[in-house]
Design a protein around this motif. Structure first.
Motif, mmCIF file in Angstrom:
data_model
loop_
_atom_site.group_PDB
_atom_site.id
_atom_site.type_symbol
_atom_site.label_atom_id
_atom_site.label_comp_id
_atom_site.label_asym_id
_atom_site.label_seq_id
_atom_site.Cartn_x
_atom_site.Cartn_y
_atom_site.Cartn_z
ATOM 1 N N MET A 1 66.385 75.860 58.870
ATOM 2 C CA MET A 1 65.726 76.713 57.582
ATOM 3 C C MET A 1 64.193 76.317 57.362
ATOM 4 N N SER A 2 63.427 77.486 57.379
ATOM 5 C CA SER A 2 62.113 77.249 57.329
ATOM 6 C C SER A 2 61.725 76.711 56.068
ATOM 7 N N GLU A 3 60.595 75.867 55.865
ATOM 8 C CA GLU A 3 60.199 75.183 54.680
ATOM 9 C C GLU A 3 59.772 76.158 53.662
ATOM 10 N N ARG A 4 60.417 75.942 52.425
ATOM 11 C CA ARG A 4 60.202 76.855 51.147
ATOM 12 C C ARG A 4 59.125 76.640 50.422
ATOM 13 N N ARG A 5 58.162 77.164 49.979
ATOM 14 C CA ARG A 5 57.241 76.885 49.326
ATOM 15 C C ARG A 5 57.188 76.474 47.766
ATOM 16 N N LEU A 6 58.333 77.286 47.160
ATOM 17 C CA LEU A 6 58.700 77.198 45.745
ATOM 18 C C LEU A 6 59.729 76.271 45.417
ATOM 19 N N ALA A 7 59.645 75.375 44.726
ATOM 20 C CA ALA A 7 60.676 74.370 44.383
ATOM 21 C C ALA A 7 61.008 74.687 42.704
ATOM 22 N N PHE A 8 62.375 74.897 42.364
ATOM 23 C CA PHE A 8 62.709 75.075 41.030
ATOM 24 C C PHE A 8 63.662 73.687 40.700
ATOM 25 N N PHE A 9 63.494 73.040 39.814
ATOM 26 C CA PHE A 9 64.360 71.881 39.121
ATOM 27 C C PHE A 9 65.013 72.377 37.834
ATOM 28 N N GLY A 10 66.440 72.409 38.088
ATOM 29 C CA GLY A 10 67.123 72.702 36.969
ATOM 30 C C GLY A 10 68.303 71.641 36.682
ATOM 31 N N GLY A 11 69.048 71.846 35.502
ATOM 32 C CA GLY A 11 70.333 71.066 35.233
ATOM 33 C C GLY A 11 70.283 70.880 33.759
ATOM 34 N N LYS A 12 71.324 70.177 33.351
ATOM 35 C CA LYS A 12 71.660 70.178 32.224
ATOM 36 C C LYS A 12 70.514 69.397 31.318
ATOM 37 N N GLY A 13 70.505 69.357 30.056
ATOM 38 C CA GLY A 13 69.616 68.836 29.359
ATOM 39 C C GLY A 13 69.440 67.232 29.337
ATOM 40 N N GLY A 14 68.312 66.745 29.548
ATOM 41 C CA GLY A 14 68.335 65.251 29.672
ATOM 42 C C GLY A 14 68.658 64.594 30.950
ATOM 43 N N VAL A 15 68.996 65.257 31.975
ATOM 44 C CA VAL A 15 69.529 64.628 33.327
ATOM 45 C C VAL A 15 68.378 63.990 34.081
ATOM 46 N N GLY A 16 67.170 64.657 33.772
ATOM 47 C CA GLY A 16 66.176 64.022 34.797
ATOM 48 C C GLY A 16 65.236 65.251 35.495
ATOM 49 N N LYS A 17 65.318 66.304 35.038
ATOM 50 C CA LYS A 17 64.648 67.426 35.766
ATOM 51 C C LYS A 17 63.226 67.177 35.888
ATOM 52 N N THR A 18 62.550 66.819 34.556
ATOM 53 C CA THR A 18 61.238 66.562 34.703
ATOM 54 C C THR A 18 60.666 65.322 35.415
ATOM 55 N N THR A 19 61.659 64.309 35.334
ATOM 56 C CA THR A 19 61.332 63.138 36.340
ATOM 57 C C THR A 19 61.203 63.605 37.743
ATOM 58 N N LEU A 20 62.545 64.148 38.143
ATOM 59 C CA LEU A 20 62.547 64.524 39.394
ATOM 60 C C LEU A 20 61.452 65.420 39.950
#
Ligand SMILES: Nc1ncnc2c1ncn2[C@@H]1O[C@H](COP(=O)(O)OP(=O)(O)OP(=O)(O)O)[C@@H](O)[C@H]1O
Ligand SMILES: [Mg+2]
Length: 312
Positions: A1-20
């Motif tokens: 797969m070619s490299e995609r330029r846009l990355a979205f981080f999601g997940g339940k509250g408090g699991v570490g989205k902002t950190t990751l």
């Protein structure tokens, strides 16, 4: 797969989205990719971990790293103000107060913030790849983000319907004008704006399908696992690519008493479950640090972990 330029981080509250998301952006920037980290966190935690004062415009926070903090509520308010201004010109003074009252009500509805946020996302996405090689979105808990990602499809269909309606009306108006022997300007501002919006959503949807990857953060516990399963089902339906599941806060194996043994045993069970239920996906583990992640040094350690797992 070619490299995609846009990355979205999601997940339940408090699991570490902002950190990751911050760690991933740090990783990309360290490789010399001009990276923009976009936060929608009203708690401003992205600014805290990067130890930088962020605003609604991208600020440079490293050699190849920029960060921006979107305030969806403020954006929605500004958006409604703008429509109020427009209404002043196009609506008769008698009905203006009613129109304004409706707009004020609309401002506090969740849908308005969502579409204001989506508009900002679309604007930022347009800066890539010209100004930024990569954009990393740290988003609100799963449900909201997924709605946002599936929004373009809905909005495109909705605006499409509006355009068709308006085309009908405009055609009728033209016919009447012709019958009356009047010269029309031929330009319909409402139709033009609707078409612009349709094209914008259309384009956004295309970018999300072609150039975006979704990373789902979770921790090895029951509720985040179930939320992950639901999110994966929605993502599969939306056609947005899943890059990896990132299992965060995995406790290191330490031999320390009854309590830790029980925790580790439970964790081992959940980790096995994650590997089995989600075996179609790439799964990356990130260890629990002894302390909250508050420094760049800690972020870099997580970034190294993500790199070692092959994220790019
Ligand atoms: N691997 C880790 N080791 C130790 N602490 C961590 C780790 N990952 C995250 N944390 C801490 O957990 C807390 C929550 O993390 P974070 O803010 O990244 O989660 P979030 O998913 O963005 O939360 P929210 O849903 O509220 O936006 C923070 O205090 C963060 O420092
Ligand atoms: Mg967050």
């Amino acid at each position: 797969m070619s490299e995609r330029r846009l990355a979205f981080f999601g997940g339940k509250g408090g699991v570490g989205k902002t950190t990751l998301a911050a760690a991933f952006a740090t990783l990309l920037a360290s490789r010399g990719e001009r990276t923009l980290l976009v936060s929608t966190d009203p708690a401003h935690s992205t600014g805290d971990i990067l130890d930088a004062e962020l605003s609604g415009e991208p600020e440079r926070v490293g050699d190849d790293l920029w960060a921006v903090e979107i305030d969806a509520a403020a954006d929605a308010a500004a958006y409604v103000e703008k429509i109020k201004e427009d209404a002043r010109e196009s609506v008769s003074p008698e009905v203006l107060p009613t129109v304004h009252r409706h707009l004020d009500l609309a401002r506090s509805s969740p849908g308005t913030e969502e579409s204001a946020l989506f508009d900002r996302f679309v604007d930022l996405i347009a800066l890539c790849p010209q100004e930024y090689d990569r954009i990393v979105f740290d988003t609100a808990p799963t449900g909201h983000t997924l709605r946002l990602l599936t929004l373009p499809a809905l909005l495109t269909a909705w605006v499409e319907g509006m355009v068709r309606q308006r085309e009908k009306v405009a055609g009728m108006e033209r016919m009447l004008r012709n019958l009356a022997g009047e010269e029309g300007s031929g330009d319909d501002p409402i139709l033009r704006r609707l078409r612009e919006r349709r094209d914008r959503f259309h384009h956004a949807r295309h970018r999300l399908l072609e150039d975006a990857t979704f990373y789902l953060a979770l921790i090895p516990e029951r509720l985040p696992i179930e939320e992950t399963a639901r999110a994966l089902a929605t993502l599969a339906g939306s056609g947005v690519a899943v890059g990896a599941l990132i299992v965060n806060r995995v406790l290191p194996e330490v031999e320390e008493g009854e309590f830790m043994r029980a925790r580790l045993e439970q964790q081992a069970g959940y980790l096995r479950e994650i590997e089995e239920r989600f075996r179609r996906y790439r799964i990356v583990r990130v260890e629990q640090d002894a302390r909250d992640i508050t420094s760049r040094r800690q972020l870099e350690r997580i970034a190294e972990r993500l790199a070692a797992a092959g994220l790019r």
